[in-house]
Design a protein around this motif. Structure first.
Motif, PDB file in Angstrom:
ATOM      1  N   UNK A   1       0.828  -1.206   0.000  1.00  0.00           N
ATOM      2  CA  UNK A   1       0.000   0.000   0.000  1.00  0.00           C
ATOM      3  C   UNK A   1       0.863   1.257   0.000  1.00  0.00           C
ATOM      4  N   UNK A   2       1.976   1.212   0.713  1.00  0.00           N
ATOM      5  CA  UNK A   2       2.895   2.348   0.741  1.00  0.00           C
ATOM      6  C   UNK A   2       3.514   2.562  -0.633  1.00  0.00           C
ATOM      7  N   UNK A   3       3.898   1.476  -1.277  1.00  0.00           N
ATOM      8  CA  UNK A   3       4.472   1.573  -2.627  1.00  0.00           C
ATOM      9  C   UNK A   3       3.435   2.163  -3.582  1.00  0.00           C
ATOM     10  N   UNK A   4       2.203   1.699  -3.471  1.00  0.00           N
ATOM     11  CA  UNK A   4       1.135   2.218  -4.323  1.00  0.00           C
ATOM     12  C   UNK A   4       0.917   3.715  -4.074  1.00  0.00           C
ATOM     13  N   UNK A   5       0.935   4.129  -2.821  1.00  0.00           N
ATOM     14  CA  UNK A   5       0.732   5.537  -2.478  1.00  0.00           C
ATOM     15  C   UNK A   5       1.806   6.413  -3.119  1.00  0.00           C
ATOM     16  N   UNK A   6       3.057   6.018  -2.984  1.00  0.00           N
ATOM     17  CA  UNK A   6       4.160   6.807  -3.553  1.00  0.00           C
ATOM     18  C   UNK A   6       4.091   6.784  -5.083  1.00  0.00           C
ATOM     19  N   UNK A   7       3.802   5.628  -5.657  1.00  0.00           N
ATOM     20  CA  UNK A   7       3.720   5.508  -7.118  1.00  0.00           C
ATOM     21  C   UNK A   7       2.602   6.380  -7.684  1.00  0.00           C
ATOM     22  N   UNK A   8       1.448   6.361  -7.037  1.00  0.00           N
ATOM     23  CA  UNK A   8       0.336   7.183  -7.515  1.00  0.00           C
ATOM     24  C   UNK A   8       0.652   8.666  -7.395  1.00  0.00           C
ATOM     25  N   UNK A   9       1.300   9.059  -6.319  1.00  0.00           N
ATOM     26  CA  UNK A   9       1.653  10.470  -6.140  1.00  0.00           C
ATOM     27  C   UNK A   9       2.638  10.934  -7.212  1.00  0.00           C
ATOM     28  N   UNK A  10       3.525  10.041  -7.627  1.00  0.00           N
ATOM     29  CA  UNK A  10       4.526  10.370  -8.652  1.00  0.00           C
ATOM     30  C   UNK A  10       4.046  10.067 -10.066  1.00  0.00           C
ATOM     31  N   UNK A  11       2.925   9.354 -10.162  1.00  0.00           N
ATOM     32  CA  UNK A  11       2.382   8.921 -11.455  1.00  0.00           C
ATOM     33  C   UNK A  11       3.390   8.039 -12.209  1.00  0.00           C
ATOM     34  N   UNK A  12       3.922   7.061 -11.491  1.00  0.00           N
ATOM     35  CA  UNK A  12       4.837   6.080 -12.081  1.00  0.00           C
ATOM     36  C   UNK A  12       4.380   4.688 -11.646  1.00  0.00           C
ATOM     37  N   UNK A  13       4.960   3.674 -12.259  1.00  0.00           N
ATOM     38  CA  UNK A  13       4.619   2.292 -11.911  1.00  0.00           C
ATOM     39  C   UNK A  13       5.162   1.931 -10.532  1.00  0.00           C
TER      40      UNK A  13
ATOM     41  N   UNK B   1      10.539   7.164   4.168  1.00  0.00           N
ATOM     42  CA  UNK B   1       9.877   6.930   5.453  1.00  0.00           C
ATOM     43  C   UNK B   1       8.526   6.261   5.238  1.00  0.00           C
ATOM     44  N   UNK B   2       7.745   6.743   4.276  1.00  0.00           N
ATOM     45  CA  UNK B   2       6.433   6.158   3.969  1.00  0.00           C
ATOM     46  C   UNK B   2       6.591   4.696   3.553  1.00  0.00           C
ATOM     47  N   UNK B   3       7.597   4.408   2.731  1.00  0.00           N
ATOM     48  CA  UNK B   3       7.811   3.047   2.245  1.00  0.00           C
ATOM     49  C   UNK B   3       8.271   2.096   3.351  1.00  0.00           C
ATOM     50  N   UNK B   4       9.061   2.603   4.271  1.00  0.00           N
ATOM     51  CA  UNK B   4       9.636   1.743   5.312  1.00  0.00           C
ATOM     52  C   UNK B   4       8.789   1.648   6.578  1.00  0.00           C
ATOM     53  N   UNK B   5       7.886   2.601   6.780  1.00  0.00           N
ATOM     54  CA  UNK B   5       7.096   2.637   8.013  1.00  0.00           C
ATOM     55  C   UNK B   5       6.314   1.345   8.275  1.00  0.00           C
ATOM     56  N   UNK B   6       5.639   0.758   7.281  1.00  0.00           N
ATOM     57  CA  UNK B   6       4.860  -0.456   7.592  1.00  0.00           C
ATOM     58  C   UNK B   6       5.698  -1.736   7.676  1.00  0.00           C
ATOM     59  N   UNK B   7       6.984  -1.658   7.395  1.00  0.00           N
ATOM     60  CA  UNK B   7       7.826  -2.856   7.400  1.00  0.00           C
ATOM     61  C   UNK B   7       8.185  -3.269   8.825  1.00  0.00           C
ATOM     62  N   UNK B   8       8.055  -4.554   9.101  1.00  0.00           N
ATOM     63  CA  UNK B   8       8.466  -5.108  10.384  1.00  0.00           C
ATOM     64  C   UNK B   8       9.713  -5.948  10.145  1.00  0.00           C
ATOM     65  N   UNK B   9      10.854  -5.546  10.688  1.00  0.00           N
ATOM     66  CA  UNK B   9      12.077  -6.332  10.469  1.00  0.00           C
ATOM     67  C   UNK B   9      11.918  -7.774  10.953  1.00  0.00           C
ATOM     68  N   UNK B  10      12.495  -8.680  10.208  1.00  0.00           N
ATOM     69  CA  UNK B  10      12.432 -10.095  10.534  1.00  0.00           C
ATOM     70  C   UNK B  10      13.814 -10.576  10.978  1.00  0.00           C
TER      71      UNK B  10
END
Length: 78
Positions: free
Chosen positions: A7-19, A64-73
């Protein structure tokens, strides 16, 4: 707040209008420990997205937006 990385990737991609693939590859390329991502292209557009990602410089806020939802494993060997 975004709860999934995709969802974070989609948010950034849509804001930039890129894939989304371009954003994901741009994030990988923003990491100093990565010399070259492995791209398994099966279509011409996959190569086009990979090349286009080279021109994307993500801002600190976008990272930050892209990494915020990530939980390190834990490493798999533990």
């Amino acid at each position: 707040m975004v709860t999934l990385v995709v969802d974070a990737v989609q948010q950034v991609a849509e804001a930039r209008r890129v894939a989304m693939a371009q954003v994901a590859l741009a994030w990988v390329l923003s990491k100093p420990v990565v010399a070259s991502p492995i791209v398994g292209a099966t279509k011409v557009r996959h190569l086009a997205d990979a090349v286009a990602a080279l021109d994307i410089q993500l801002s600190d806020d976008e990272i930050r937006i892209l990494e915020e939802p990530y939980t390190p494993q834990a490493p798999y060997w533990y």
